[in-house]
Design an enzyme around this catalytic site. Structure first.
Site, PDB file in Angstrom:
ATOM      1  CG  HIS A 101      -0.159   0.183   2.533  1.00  0.00           C
ATOM      2  ND1 HIS A 101       0.556  -0.841   3.090  1.00  0.00           N
ATOM      3  CD2 HIS A 101      -0.005   1.255   3.362  1.00  0.00           C
ATOM      4  CE1 HIS A 101       1.116  -0.423   4.219  1.00  0.00           C
ATOM      5  NE2 HIS A 101       0.809   0.852   4.398  1.00  0.00           N
ATOM      6  CG  ASP A 103       1.411   5.219   4.760  1.00  0.00           C
ATOM      7  OD1 ASP A 103       1.149   4.023   4.965  1.00  0.00           O
ATOM      8  OD2 ASP A 103       2.518   5.734   5.010  1.00  0.00           O
ATOM      9  CG  HIS A 251       4.993   1.229   3.013  1.00  0.00           C
ATOM     10  ND1 HIS A 251       4.455   2.382   2.495  1.00  0.00           N
ATOM     11  CD2 HIS A 251       4.414   1.069   4.224  1.00  0.00           C
ATOM     12  CE1 HIS A 251       3.603   2.904   3.348  1.00  0.00           C
ATOM     13  NE2 HIS A 251       3.543   2.118   4.412  1.00  0.00           N
ATOM     14  NE  ARG A 273       2.232   6.314   9.225  1.00  0.00           N
ATOM     15  CZ  ARG A 273       1.237   5.717   8.595  1.00  0.00           C
ATOM     16  NH1 ARG A 273       1.404   4.500   8.100  1.00  0.00           N
ATOM     17  NH2 ARG A 273       0.090   6.317   8.442  1.00  0.00           N
TER      18      ARG A 273
HETATM   19  C1  SIN Z   1       3.125   1.302   7.755  1.00  0.00           C
HETATM   20  O1  SIN Z   1       3.296   2.486   7.953  1.00  0.00           O
HETATM   21  O2  SIN Z   1       2.395   0.861   6.885  1.00  0.00           O
HETATM   22  C2  SIN Z   1       3.887   0.310   8.621  1.00  0.00           C
HETATM   23  C3  SIN Z   1       5.222   0.008   8.075  1.00  0.00           C
HETATM   24  C4  SIN Z   1       6.009  -0.866   8.998  1.00  0.00           C
HETATM   25  O3  SIN Z   1       5.615  -1.037  10.165  1.00  0.00           O
HETATM   26  O4  SIN Z   1       7.029  -1.387   8.577  1.00  0.00           O
END
Ligand code: SIN
Length: 282
Positions: A101, A103, A251, A273
């Protein structure tokens, strides 16, 4: 153009670079941030190791990339409304972000970037994969490019209830399901390059097409855009940081905790994050 203040070590042929020689806990001078920003555009996802940051310093660094936005359905870290905590408990079989995806593409203005900071990571497992969506677009046939240019896709967040049930270590907040329509091919405002902008997690269908028509095209695009040669894989250590350009990458937080899946105790992984505001894709 070279780099004056940092050492840049590319991670794969497609994208990703580790940036050495910078301490993100200290205020960054303009020359150093200019090199970091240049590497962000050149490599699409940049990584730093051994960074000892307080949540405030995490926010200060993230803010160099733009305004920080809250998450619509994850509660913020107490005292830090700009940071969310992504937690996988040892008994948890799901991993937040485990489907490819970008974000929050279900928002009208999806984020431009995210700054992810590893607080607790396992000795092995829990890596994150990234994919280069410029390459995904550029390697399509001319016929496919012509068909996609001008098409739009509908993106949806899905039920927040599914989120509550699946990620027991995280702190959800009640939210309405969100939806947005975006071009299938977007042009990066700063680089002027075109990138594919659909993802398996949030894109539901191509606008103005029957589901039977839309589904195989999207399926092909998901497969194509995650071809191994368009990706890199980052092995986390505690205190590592990743900053990705959410406009032109996807990612996938690998769900490879097979102990937990077998019903035994697996690993705990905790990330912080900060998400950077974006613009309407065009
Ligand atoms: C995300 O922000 O989608 C999570 C990425 C991760 O935890 O590696």
């Amino acid at each position: 153009m070279g780099y004056q203040t940092i050492d840049v070590q590319p991670l794969s042929g497609a994208l990703g670079a580790e940036l050495l020689g910078v301490d993100l806990s200290a205020p960054l001078d303009n020359a150093t941030f200019s090199d970091i920003h240049q590497a962000f555009h050149e490599y699409l996802v940049i990584f730093f190791r051994d960074q000892k940051l307080t949540p405030q310093q995490h926010c200060d660094f993230a803010r160099r990339f733009g305004q920080i936005v809250p998450h619509p359905y994850v509660q913020s870290l107490e005292g830090y409304p700009e940071i969310i905590e992504i937690v996988k408990r040892p008994d948890e079989v799901n991993n937040w972000g485990e489907t490819w995806h970008a974000d929050m593409t279900f928002r009208d203005e999806p984020p431009n970037a995210a700054v992810l900071y590893a607080r607790e990571v396992p000795a092995s497992g829990g890596d994150t994969l990234f994919a280069n969506m410029y390459l995904a677009y550029e390697t399509l046939s001319e016929g496919m490019k012509q068909m996609l240019d001008g098409l739009e896709a509908v993106h949806e967040s899905g039920r927040s209830g599914a989120f509550y049930d699946s990620y027991k270590g995280m702190k959800p907040k009640p939210a309405e399901a969100l939806a947005a329509t975006h071009p299938v091919v977007r042009t990066h405002r700063e680089t002027g390059r075109k990138a594919l902008f659909v993802n398996r997690a949030f894109t539901r269908c191509l606008k103005d097409m029957a589901d039977e028509e839309s589904r195989p095209i999207l399926e092909y695009l998901y497969q194509h855009s995650t071809r191994p040669e368009f990706t890199c894989r980052f092995r986390w250590k505690k205190d590592s940081i990743a900053v990705w350009d959410n406009r032109v990458t996807m990612h996938n937080a690998l769900n490879d905790d097979f102990s937990a899946r077998r019903g035994a105790n697996g690993f705990r992984r905790v990330m912080h994050r900060a998400t950077i505001a974006g613009e309407r894709p065009a």
